[in-house]
Scaffold this motif. Structure first.
Motif, PDB file in Angstrom:
ATOM      1  N   LEU A 146       0.810  -1.193   0.113  1.00  0.00           N
ATOM      2  CA  LEU A 146       0.029  -0.068  -0.126  1.00  0.00           C
ATOM      3  C   LEU A 146       0.909   1.172  -0.072  1.00  0.00           C
ATOM      4  CD1 LEU A 146      -2.708  -1.031   2.886  1.00  0.00           C
ATOM      5  CD2 LEU A 146      -2.802  -1.301   0.175  1.00  0.00           C
ATOM      6  N   SER A 147       0.377   2.357  -0.589  1.00  0.00           N
ATOM      7  CA  SER A 147       1.102   3.552  -0.479  1.00  0.00           C
ATOM      8  C   SER A 147       0.255   4.635  -0.698  1.00  0.00           C
ATOM      9  CB  SER A 147       2.012   3.526  -1.891  1.00  0.00           C
ATOM     10  OG  SER A 147       1.324   3.756  -3.121  1.00  0.00           O
ATOM     11  N   GLY A 148       0.799   5.849  -0.090  1.00  0.00           N
ATOM     12  CA  GLY A 148       0.016   7.134  -0.160  1.00  0.00           C
ATOM     13  C   GLY A 148      -0.973   7.105   1.226  1.00  0.00           C
ATOM     14  N   GLU A 149      -2.004   8.046   0.805  1.00  0.00           N
ATOM     15  CA  GLU A 149      -3.149   8.202   1.850  1.00  0.00           C
ATOM     16  C   GLU A 149      -4.315   7.037   1.470  1.00  0.00           C
ATOM     17  OE1 GLU A 149      -4.537  12.073   1.569  1.00  0.00           O
ATOM     18  OE2 GLU A 149      -2.512  12.959   2.193  1.00  0.00           O
ATOM     19  N   ILE A 150      -4.374   6.419   2.718  1.00  0.00           N
ATOM     20  CA  ILE A 150      -5.464   5.084   2.548  1.00  0.00           C
ATOM     21  C   ILE A 150      -6.838   5.721   3.044  1.00  0.00           C
ATOM     22  CG2 ILE A 150      -6.193   2.772   3.198  1.00  0.00           C
ATOM     23  CD1 ILE A 150      -3.583   3.271   1.163  1.00  0.00           C
ATOM     24  N   ASP A 151      -7.642   6.169   2.305  1.00  0.00           N
ATOM     25  CA  ASP A 151      -8.900   6.707   2.887  1.00  0.00           C
ATOM     26  C   ASP A 151     -10.103   6.524   1.963  1.00  0.00           C
ATOM     27  OD1 ASP A 151      -8.746   8.269   0.456  1.00  0.00           O
ATOM     28  OD2 ASP A 151      -8.084  10.154   1.346  1.00  0.00           O
ATOM     29  N   TYR A 152     -11.315   7.088   2.363  1.00  0.00           N
ATOM     30  CA  TYR A 152     -12.446   6.835   1.846  1.00  0.00           C
ATOM     31  C   TYR A 152     -12.320   6.638   0.257  1.00  0.00           C
ATOM     32  CZ  TYR A 152     -17.557   6.847   0.638  1.00  0.00           C
ATOM     33  OH  TYR A 152     -18.717   6.653   0.226  1.00  0.00           O
ATOM     34  N   SER A 153     -11.547   7.526  -0.602  1.00  0.00           N
ATOM     35  CA  SER A 153     -11.583   7.522  -1.975  1.00  0.00           C
ATOM     36  C   SER A 153     -11.113   6.457  -2.569  1.00  0.00           C
ATOM     37  CB  SER A 153     -10.777   8.666  -2.472  1.00  0.00           C
ATOM     38  OG  SER A 153      -9.402   8.651  -2.126  1.00  0.00           O
ATOM     39  N   ILE A 154     -10.268   5.640  -2.038  1.00  0.00           N
ATOM     40  CA  ILE A 154      -9.761   4.250  -2.646  1.00  0.00           C
ATOM     41  C   ILE A 154     -10.504   3.098  -1.756  1.00  0.00           C
ATOM     42  CG2 ILE A 154      -7.693   5.478  -3.041  1.00  0.00           C
ATOM     43  CD1 ILE A 154      -6.547   3.488  -0.868  1.00  0.00           C
ATOM     44  N   ARG A 155     -11.338   3.144  -1.156  1.00  0.00           N
ATOM     45  CA  ARG A 155     -12.070   1.907  -0.541  1.00  0.00           C
ATOM     46  C   ARG A 155     -12.200   0.849  -1.230  1.00  0.00           C
ATOM     47  NH1 ARG A 155     -15.608   5.255  -1.660  1.00  0.00           N
ATOM     48  NH2 ARG A 155     -17.922   4.638  -2.448  1.00  0.00           N
ATOM     49  N   ASP A 156     -12.787   0.686  -2.582  1.00  0.00           N
ATOM     50  CA  ASP A 156     -13.183  -0.303  -3.507  1.00  0.00           C
ATOM     51  C   ASP A 156     -11.593  -0.857  -3.739  1.00  0.00           C
ATOM     52  OD1 ASP A 156     -15.939   0.299  -3.268  1.00  0.00           O
ATOM     53  OD2 ASP A 156     -16.220   1.458  -4.696  1.00  0.00           O
ATOM     54  N   HIS A 157     -10.926  -0.208  -4.188  1.00  0.00           N
ATOM     55  CA  HIS A 157      -9.654  -0.573  -4.784  1.00  0.00           C
ATOM     56  C   HIS A 157      -8.847  -1.265  -3.659  1.00  0.00           C
ATOM     57  CE1 HIS A 157      -6.116  -0.753  -7.624  1.00  0.00           C
ATOM     58  NE2 HIS A 157      -5.443  -0.359  -6.599  1.00  0.00           N
ATOM     59  N   LEU A 158      -9.016  -0.776  -2.317  1.00  0.00           N
ATOM     60  CA  LEU A 158      -8.160  -1.572  -1.154  1.00  0.00           C
ATOM     61  C   LEU A 158      -9.148  -2.752  -0.989  1.00  0.00           C
ATOM     62  CD1 LEU A 158      -6.120  -1.143   0.952  1.00  0.00           C
ATOM     63  CD2 LEU A 158      -7.915   0.310   2.208  1.00  0.00           C
ATOM     64  N   ARG A 159     -10.452  -2.951  -1.022  1.00  0.00           N
ATOM     65  CA  ARG A 159     -11.125  -3.941  -0.606  1.00  0.00           C
ATOM     66  C   ARG A 159     -10.628  -5.032  -1.769  1.00  0.00           C
ATOM     67  NH1 ARG A 159     -16.164  -1.187  -0.017  1.00  0.00           N
ATOM     68  NH2 ARG A 159     -16.065  -0.364   2.087  1.00  0.00           N
ATOM     69  N   TYR A 160     -10.722  -4.835  -2.953  1.00  0.00           N
ATOM     70  CA  TYR A 160     -10.201  -5.542  -3.980  1.00  0.00           C
ATOM     71  C   TYR A 160      -8.922  -6.464  -3.820  1.00  0.00           C
ATOM     72  CZ  TYR A 160      -8.870  -7.669  -8.483  1.00  0.00           C
ATOM     73  OH  TYR A 160      -8.453  -8.505  -9.345  1.00  0.00           O
ATOM     74  N   ALA A 161      -8.059  -5.398  -3.434  1.00  0.00           N
ATOM     75  CA  ALA A 161      -6.695  -5.780  -3.079  1.00  0.00           C
ATOM     76  C   ALA A 161      -6.370  -6.678  -2.088  1.00  0.00           C
ATOM     77  CB  ALA A 161      -5.677  -4.921  -3.223  1.00  0.00           C
ATOM     78  N   LEU A 162      -7.130  -6.653  -0.811  1.00  0.00           N
ATOM     79  CA  LEU A 162      -6.960  -7.266   0.268  1.00  0.00           C
ATOM     80  C   LEU A 162      -8.023  -8.562   0.490  1.00  0.00           C
ATOM     81  CD1 LEU A 162      -6.820  -4.168   2.975  1.00  0.00           C
ATOM     82  CD2 LEU A 162      -4.938  -5.643   1.861  1.00  0.00           C
ATOM     83  N   LEU A 163      -9.180  -8.427  -0.125  1.00  0.00           N
ATOM     84  CA  LEU A 163      -9.923  -9.639   0.006  1.00  0.00           C
ATOM     85  C   LEU A 163      -9.672 -10.710  -0.925  1.00  0.00           C
ATOM     86  CD1 LEU A 163     -13.437  -7.955   1.017  1.00  0.00           C
ATOM     87  CD2 LEU A 163     -11.725  -8.931   2.694  1.00  0.00           C
ATOM     88  N   PRO A 164      -9.654 -12.192  -0.276  1.00  0.00           N
ATOM     89  CA  PRO A 164      -9.193 -13.076  -1.409  1.00  0.00           C
ATOM     90  C   PRO A 164     -10.634 -13.598  -2.340  1.00  0.00           C
ATOM     91  CG  PRO A 164      -9.888 -13.916   0.741  1.00  0.00           C
ATOM     92  CD  PRO A 164      -9.811 -12.473   0.910  1.00  0.00           C
ATOM     93  N   PRO A 165     -10.065 -13.915  -3.172  1.00  0.00           N
ATOM     94  CA  PRO A 165     -11.171 -14.292  -4.361  1.00  0.00           C
ATOM     95  C   PRO A 165     -11.995 -15.546  -3.788  1.00  0.00           C
ATOM     96  CG  PRO A 165      -8.906 -14.390  -5.333  1.00  0.00           C
ATOM     97  CD  PRO A 165      -8.865 -14.006  -4.139  1.00  0.00           C
ATOM     98  N   ASP A 166     -13.321 -15.733  -4.031  1.00  0.00           N
ATOM     99  CA  ASP A 166     -14.084 -16.536  -3.623  1.00  0.00           C
ATOM    100  C   ASP A 166     -13.606 -18.025  -4.094  1.00  0.00           C
ATOM    101  OD1 ASP A 166     -15.955 -15.246  -2.354  1.00  0.00           O
ATOM    102  OD2 ASP A 166     -17.094 -14.847  -3.979  1.00  0.00           O
ATOM    103  N   GLY A 167     -13.528 -18.828  -3.311  1.00  0.00           N
ATOM    104  CA  GLY A 167     -12.912 -20.268  -3.641  1.00  0.00           C
ATOM    105  C   GLY A 167     -11.358 -20.421  -3.663  1.00  0.00           C
ATOM    106  N   ALA A 168     -10.736 -19.286  -3.377  1.00  0.00           N
ATOM    107  CA  ALA A 168      -9.052 -19.158  -3.319  1.00  0.00           C
ATOM    108  C   ALA A 168      -9.038 -20.012  -2.021  1.00  0.00           C
ATOM    109  CB  ALA A 168      -8.839 -17.818  -3.121  1.00  0.00           C
ATOM    110  N   ARG A 169      -7.763 -20.811  -2.086  1.00  0.00           N
ATOM    111  CA  ARG A 169      -6.813 -21.318  -1.022  1.00  0.00           C
ATOM    112  C   ARG A 169      -6.936 -20.559   0.156  1.00  0.00           C
ATOM    113  NH1 ARG A 169      -1.061 -21.641  -3.175  1.00  0.00           N
ATOM    114  NH2 ARG A 169      -0.316 -20.038  -2.334  1.00  0.00           N
ATOM    115  N   PRO A 170      -6.769 -20.975   1.542  1.00  0.00           N
ATOM    116  CA  PRO A 170      -6.695 -20.084   2.689  1.00  0.00           C
ATOM    117  C   PRO A 170      -5.654 -18.875   2.431  1.00  0.00           C
ATOM    118  CG  PRO A 170      -6.842 -22.315   3.391  1.00  0.00           C
ATOM    119  CD  PRO A 170      -6.735 -22.292   1.822  1.00  0.00           C
TER     120      PRO A 170
END
Length: 116
Positions: free
Chosen positions: A23-47
């Motif tokens: 992660l870089s820069g300011e982590i705030d509301y404006s990047i919430r969707d991008h952040l969720r996508y980067a951090l949450l595992p895809p469905d069915g992915a290994r642990p």
């Protein structure tokens, strides 16, 4: 977000399939969707076993904190884990103030987060 850099970038699997998200820069509301996508595992992915490198983060607000906690919960419920690494002093202060470092393991260096 700083310049042309993306606020969150998935790295290549590091050691034993551990993924590093930088992660870089300011982590705030404006990047919430991008952040969720980067951090949450895809469905069915290994642990998921993920280390979040915070070395380039200069500011984090409640949106960023909530995204980290949601990612931690998702990883844990899937049988994996999430660790934080190398936060700058201002970010570390926020993590400690809100008790996040007591819930999500936080390491002073990326190397330590990968090897522990």
């Amino acid at each position: 977000m700083t310049g042309d850099r993306a606020p969150a970038q998935r790295g290549q699997p590091a050691v034993d399939g551990i993924e590093v998200v930088t992660l870089s820069g300011e982590i705030d509301y404006s990047i919430r969707d991008h952040l969720r996508y980067a951090l949450l595992p895809p469905d069915g992915a290994r642990p998921p076993r993920t280390v979040v490198d915070l070395s380039g983060v200069t500011f984090i607000d409640s949106t960023g904190i909530n995204a980290l906690i949601a990612a931690h919960r998702a990883a844990t419920s899937a049988g994996g884990w999430l660790r934080l690494a190398n936060p700058q002093q201002a970010v570390l202060r926020q993590l400690r103030l809100l008790g996040v470092d007591a819930v999500i393991p936080c390491y002073p260096a990326l190397r330590q987060a990968l090897s522990t």
